[in-house]
Each structure stands twice: as structure tokens, then as C-alpha cells.
Design a protein around this motif. Structure first.
Motif, PDB file in Angstrom:
ATOM      1  N   LEU A 125      20.839 119.744  33.079  1.00  0.00           N
ATOM      2  CA  LEU A 125      20.932 118.729  32.038  1.00  0.00           C
ATOM      3  C   LEU A 125      22.080 117.771  32.319  1.00  0.00           C
ATOM      4  O   LEU A 125      21.940 116.543  32.203  1.00  0.00           O
ATOM      5  CB  LEU A 125      21.121 119.395  30.678  1.00  0.00           C
ATOM      6  N   GLY A 126      23.230 118.316  32.729  1.00  0.00           N
ATOM      7  CA  GLY A 126      24.367 117.466  33.056  1.00  0.00           C
ATOM      8  C   GLY A 126      24.076 116.544  34.221  1.00  0.00           C
ATOM      9  O   GLY A 126      24.462 115.373  34.222  1.00  0.00           O
ATOM     10  N   VAL A 127      23.371 117.058  35.224  1.00  0.00           N
ATOM     11  CA  VAL A 127      23.011 116.238  36.391  1.00  0.00           C
ATOM     12  C   VAL A 127      22.100 115.093  35.971  1.00  0.00           C
ATOM     13  O   VAL A 127      22.268 113.940  36.406  1.00  0.00           O
ATOM     14  CB  VAL A 127      22.329 117.110  37.467  1.00  0.00           C
ATOM     15  N   LEU A 128      21.119 115.369  35.122  1.00  0.00           N
ATOM     16  CA  LEU A 128      20.206 114.318  34.677  1.00  0.00           C
ATOM     17  C   LEU A 128      20.950 113.221  33.917  1.00  0.00           C
ATOM     18  O   LEU A 128      20.684 112.024  34.105  1.00  0.00           O
ATOM     19  CB  LEU A 128      19.117 114.909  33.784  1.00  0.00           C
ATOM     20  N   LEU A 129      21.891 113.625  33.077  1.00  0.00           N
ATOM     21  CA  LEU A 129      22.610 112.648  32.260  1.00  0.00           C
ATOM     22  C   LEU A 129      23.611 111.833  33.064  1.00  0.00           C
ATOM     23  O   LEU A 129      23.812 110.650  32.812  1.00  0.00           O
ATOM     24  CB  LEU A 129      23.315 113.358  31.107  1.00  0.00           C
ATOM     25  N   VAL A 130      24.259 112.469  34.049  1.00  0.00           N
ATOM     26  CA  VAL A 130      25.302 111.789  34.813  1.00  0.00           C
ATOM     27  C   VAL A 130      24.729 111.007  35.991  1.00  0.00           C
ATOM     28  O   VAL A 130      25.180 109.909  36.306  1.00  0.00           O
ATOM     29  CB  VAL A 130      26.360 112.797  35.302  1.00  0.00           C
ATOM     30  N   ASN A 131      23.712 111.557  36.652  1.00  0.00           N
ATOM     31  CA  ASN A 131      23.202 110.964  37.891  1.00  0.00           C
ATOM     32  C   ASN A 131      21.871 110.239  37.732  1.00  0.00           C
ATOM     33  O   ASN A 131      21.326 109.727  38.702  1.00  0.00           O
ATOM     34  CB  ASN A 131      23.043 112.050  38.958  1.00  0.00           C
ATOM     35  N   PRO A 144       7.606 102.931  28.243  1.00  0.00           N
ATOM     36  CA  PRO A 144       9.038 102.765  28.487  1.00  0.00           C
ATOM     37  C   PRO A 144       9.445 103.178  29.902  1.00  0.00           C
ATOM     38  O   PRO A 144       8.665 103.793  30.633  1.00  0.00           O
ATOM     39  CB  PRO A 144       9.662 103.715  27.450  1.00  0.00           C
ATOM     40  N   SER A 145      10.681 102.819  30.267  1.00  0.00           N
ATOM     41  CA  SER A 145      11.201 103.190  31.576  1.00  0.00           C
ATOM     42  C   SER A 145      11.301 104.705  31.698  1.00  0.00           C
ATOM     43  O   SER A 145      11.292 105.436  30.706  1.00  0.00           O
ATOM     44  CB  SER A 145      12.584 102.562  31.784  1.00  0.00           C
ATOM     45  N   GLN A 146      11.406 105.172  32.950  1.00  0.00           N
ATOM     46  CA  GLN A 146      11.524 106.596  33.209  1.00  0.00           C
ATOM     47  C   GLN A 146      12.910 106.936  33.753  1.00  0.00           C
ATOM     48  O   GLN A 146      13.649 106.072  34.234  1.00  0.00           O
ATOM     49  CB  GLN A 146      10.445 107.040  34.199  1.00  0.00           C
ATOM     50  N   LEU A 147      13.238 108.220  33.682  1.00  0.00           N
ATOM     51  CA  LEU A 147      14.486 108.757  34.206  1.00  0.00           C
ATOM     52  C   LEU A 147      14.231 109.317  35.591  1.00  0.00           C
ATOM     53  O   LEU A 147      13.282 110.080  35.794  1.00  0.00           O
ATOM     54  CB  LEU A 147      14.992 109.866  33.277  1.00  0.00           C
ATOM     55  N   VAL A 148      15.049 108.922  36.564  1.00  0.00           N
ATOM     56  CA  VAL A 148      14.886 109.417  37.933  1.00  0.00           C
ATOM     57  C   VAL A 148      16.240 109.824  38.503  1.00  0.00           C
ATOM     58  O   VAL A 148      17.272 109.266  38.153  1.00  0.00           O
ATOM     59  CB  VAL A 148      14.236 108.361  38.860  1.00  0.00           C
ATOM     60  N   VAL A 149      16.214 110.814  39.373  1.00  0.00           N
ATOM     61  CA  VAL A 149      17.405 111.231  40.103  1.00  0.00           C
ATOM     62  C   VAL A 149      17.079 111.187  41.587  1.00  0.00           C
ATOM     63  O   VAL A 149      16.040 111.710  42.018  1.00  0.00           O
ATOM     64  CB  VAL A 149      17.846 112.658  39.710  1.00  0.00           C
ATOM     65  N   TYR A 150      17.939 110.531  42.350  1.00  0.00           N
ATOM     66  CA  TYR A 150      17.772 110.429  43.797  1.00  0.00           C
ATOM     67  C   TYR A 150      18.863 111.248  44.490  1.00  0.00           C
ATOM     68  O   TYR A 150      19.866 111.617  43.876  1.00  0.00           O
ATOM     69  CB  TYR A 150      17.834 108.967  44.243  1.00  0.00           C
ATOM     70  N   ASP A 151      18.646 111.495  45.771  1.00  0.00           N
ATOM     71  CA  ASP A 151      19.584 112.328  46.529  1.00  0.00           C
ATOM     72  C   ASP A 151      20.767 111.499  47.023  1.00  0.00           C
ATOM     73  O   ASP A 151      21.795 111.384  46.357  1.00  0.00           O
ATOM     74  CB  ASP A 151      18.840 112.993  47.685  1.00  0.00           C
TER      75      ASP A 151
END
Length: 466
Positions: free
Chosen positions: A165-171, A180-187
């Protein structure tokens, strides 16, 4: 495949960050990568968990396995939907969504489940995800114990859920390809550090891959950076936003300079009737007590300035959207108080530019056409100085500048002057098209890139035939 033009470095202050290993030309694609995690933001109205479009009571069906809403059978069977489908079905009861058009709390789990499922489907991606910087999350926000118990996630600890959860919120990045827009995390893109005057910009392919593009020439040994916040906010707003969302106080060279590279984004006019100076504190990096005039050296209480700016900001936040006359009245009123490039005025100028440019240029009055050109030229100067990474905005500004000049020349009935403007505007449009070259076709900027290509061919024909 060529090696990346950067290396990953680490230190106690920045953490992991990217440093260039060879020269990079302006406009070059530095990095292209697919997301590790992609899903809805934690607070959203019901959307299809395959294609991402907004659903309403008349256009959805529950997934037969898990109950999550989807568009149709094809979306139900899409690989995009499988993570939350499998984990929801495994708990023994389906999700029930009844109300549409308002945020639904169940959607806060989807991207978390997709990230957690990497532990079972892609250990390598899971390892990368857990290596990212995270911050402790208030238990009242999303208790990891509740998530674990509700979905019966026995293979994941509460600590792992909290870290994800912290990674999703911070990164997390915003992917604006759907509404609506989406949430993405890249390396690797997550290692890009922040700078309020970044040397890189990010955009996306139509498939959701991230593109990191150099916004200027970059020398070996330079740090690669993007701007994590709105680069056209004032320094106090930017720093406060970064502290609240990314847990650090920015001390970049732009934030260190209260005049913001002589643009005076934060300055207000000296209230003395006999003085034409501008007020600023000595620094925004420490507690501000007084603002000082750069002409008369007068001192003014920060409390009084804060009250004034709070009043103007409140009025701005309550302004109706899309009303050109209200924008004009705001500018006329507060150009007497604020520096010409104050970020409140810039906000309204950008809004008014969008309103005027949304019309056919031929239908604009001479006054509005001249105003659009003047605002575009002013915005260009500020953007190039403080936010050169804003290639989308710069491309849009250059296009509007060229179109305004062409229409103004067309009305003058001077053929030689018209040809000169056409030639000059062709160069400006070509530059705008180059700035928009990497924009996805699903977004307005990508469509504008295509439109500019067509208009450049028309300009060629005009220049040949006149």
C-alpha cells in the motif's frame, strides 16, 4: 538492444536515483517500460476492471466468478481482470456493487490485490515492488489486517500488505489513457528523482508503457529528474504538496530562488502608490516573517500578505469553470495586485487560453485573438524558463501562437506579409509537432500532433500557390 544511457546510484539522501552515463539529446527517449502494477485509483466510481471505462446501472454485468463489475464477457475473460478475480473468488464470496456514479469503497482493494498477486505469478516483479521506498500508512486509512482477513490472504503478511500500500501511494503514477485515470507503478522510472525544473518529461504509449523523454540536452553525470508536482504552482504550494504526498521538503535550485528564475511566480506588487516594486521574502525554505520590496526596501508582514493571497486563492477556487468573462474580470482585478507572472494569474491565463482556443480561430474577435496571442507568448516565456519539461504544454502554446498569428495576418489583406507569417508559423508549428511527437493518439495532445501534420501540408500548399 542498446543499453540505457544511465546507471542506478544510491546515497543516504536521495536513495536510489538515475545518473547519465553518456550525452543525451533533447527529445530523445531515455526509457520505455511497461508497468509492474496497473489498476484503478484507491478512490473511484465503479469502472470496468478490464478496459477501465466508467460503468452505470445500464451498462455492466457482474463477473460470474467474483462479482466485480465488467462491461461484457470479453472484459470478464481479459487477463487484466484475473488477479482480483482469482483472489476474490478464493475467499468464497463475491463482491457486490449496487450503486454507480459515486465512489465505491470496494475499489480501494483492486490495485492492492493486483500488486499482491505478483507474489504468486511473478516473483521477480514482486521482489522489485518490495524494494521500492515506502512509508507507514495510518491504520485508519486502509488497515492491512482488514484487507488480509476480508480476502483471506493467508499467503501474505500484514507487513507485506502495508508495504505494498505504501509503495502504491508513494511511487504511483497517474495513467491518463482512460476516464478516470488509472494508478500505475513502474520499475526503473520510479528511481527518477524530483526537481521543480526537471530535465525529463514523462508520457505514455497507447498501451500504457511509460516513456521518459529528455526535455533538454543532458550531460554525462547529470541526475535524471521529473517534476512530481504541478510546476506552475508557487514554491510554497509545491513544497507543501511534495511533503504531504512524497514525504520530503524540496530544496532544488528553483525553490531556493524566491524570484523563481526572475519569473516572479510568487511576487506581489508593492502596495505603496509611489513604488512599482515587487515583494518577496528572502527565502521560502524557512519560516517567512516579512516580505521585502525590491525597489523601496519596504517591509511588509507575512501575516498580511498571507491573508491577501488566501483571499485571492479562495476566489480563484470558487470561479466557475469555462467562463471567459469571469477569467477576464479576475485578470483585470488582480493584475493590479499581483506580479504579471504570479501563479494565480498564470492559472487563469491558461484557463482563458483553453476557452478561446477551443473556438474556431476565424470566429474570434480581433480583441480575443490578440489576447490569446499575448497570453500564449507570456506563457511560453515562463514555461521555457521554469518548466522546460512541460513539452505537452509548450507544444500546445506554440500551436496556438502560430494559429493566432496566421489568422491575424489573414485579416490584414497584405499578401507579402501573409506569406512571411505563413513561413514563420510553419517553423513554429513544426516545433510544436516535434514537442508532441511522443504523445499517445488516445489523448488530445496526440490527436493534435496528427492535426498539426495535416495543417503543415496545407501551409506548404499555400506557400507554393500564393
Amino acid at each position: 538492444m542498446a543499453a540505457h544511457p544511465f546507471k542506478i546510484c544510491d546515497d543516504n539522501i536521495l536513495g536510489r536515483h538515475l545518473v547519465t552515463t553518456r550525452p543525451i539529446e533533447s527529445g530523445a527517449v531515455i526509457l520505455q517500460e511497461a508497468p509492474l502494477v496497473r489498476g484503478p485509483f484507491l478512490h473511484t466510481v465503479p469502472v470496468c476492471l478490464s478496459c477501465g471505462k466508467i460503468l452505470d446501472a445500464s451498462c455492466w454485468r457482474p463477473c460470474s466468478k467474483c462479482g466485480w463489475p465488467v462491461c461484457d464477457k470479453n472484459c470478464e475473460q481479459s487477463p487484466t481482470h484475473q488477479s482480483e478475480c482469482i483472489l476474490t473468488a478464493a475467499k468464497g464470496s463475491q463482491i457486490t456493487i449496487k450503486n454507480f456514479g459515486i465512489p465505491n469503497p470496494n475499489y480501494q482493494f483492486v490495485s492492492i490485490l493486483r500488486a499482491l498477486y505478483l507474489k504468486q505469478t511473478s516473483p521477480e516483479k514482486w521482489k522489485k515492488l518490495l524494494s521500492f521506498q515506502s512509508h507507514s500508512i495510518e491504520v485508519s486509512t486502509l488497515p492491512p489486517s482488514f484487507i488480509r482477513n476480508f480476502f483471506k490472504l493467508e499467503d501474505w503478511s500484514e507487513e507485506e500488505i502495508a508495504q505494498v500500500l505504501g509503495v502504491l501511494l508513494v511511487n504511483g503514477h497517474e495513467l491518463p489513457l482512460t476516464q478516470p485515470s488509472q494508478l500505475v507503478v513502474y520499475d526503473e522510472a520510479s528511481f527518477l528523482e524530483h526537481n521543480c525544473r526537471a530535465n525529463c518529461t514523462k508520457t505514455f504509449t497507447d498501451e500504457g508503457e511509460l516513456l521518459v523523454v529528455a526535455s533538454r540536452s543532458i550531460e554525462p553525470g547529470d541526475h535524471l529528474s521529473i517534476c512530481y508536482t504541478d510546476p506552475f504552482w508557487g514554491v510554497q504550494n509545491r513544497r507543501q504538496h511534495l511533503h504531504q504526498t512524497k514525504h520530503f521538503w524540496c530544496v532544488c535550485s528553483r525553490c531556493e530562488d524566491p524570484a523563481e528564475l526572475d519569473t516572479h511566480l510568487n511576487s506581489i506588487k508593492c502596495p505603496k502608490s509611489t513604488c512599482d516594486g515587487l515583494l518577496l521574502p528572502k527565502s521560502f525554505l524557512q519560516e517567512v516573517s516579512v516580505w521585502i520590496c525590491d525597489k523601496c526596501d519596504g517591509l511588509f508582514s507575512n501575516d498580511n500578505v498571507s491573508v491577501l493571497l488566501g483571499k485571492i486563492g479562495g476566489e480563484l477556487s470558487e470561479m466557475p469553470k469555462g467562463d471567459a468573462q469571469v477569467c477576464r474580470e479576475f485578470l483585470q482585478k488582480y493584475e493590479k495586485v499581483l506580479a504579471p507572472n504570479h501563479f494565480y494569474l498564470l492559472d487563469v491565463k491558461m484557463a482563458l487560453s483553453h476557452i478561446l482556443a477551443s473556438q474556431n480561430f476565424e470566429d474570434l474577435s480581433d480583441g480575443d485573438l490578440g489576447l490569446l496571442l499575448k497570453m500564449s507568448e507570456d506563457l511560453k516565456i515562463v514555461a521555457e524558463r521554469v518548466a522546460p519539461a512541460e513539452r505537452r504544454l509548450l507544444g500546445l502554446i506554440l500551436y496556438r501562437t502560430a494559429k493566432s498569428k496566421i489568422e491575424m495576418a489573414r485579416r490584414q489583406d497584405n499578401l507579402s506579409e501573409f506569406r512571411a507569417v505563413l513561413a514563420n508559423s510553419k517553423a513554429t508549428m513544426s516545433e510544436a509537432r516535434l514537442l508532441l511527437a511522443n504523445e499517445p493518439s488516445s489523448l488530445p495532445e496526440g490527436r493534435l500532433h496528427r492535426q498539426i501534420g495535416l495543417e503543415l501540408r496545407l501551409l506548404d500548399d499555400l506557400l507554393k500557390n500564393k
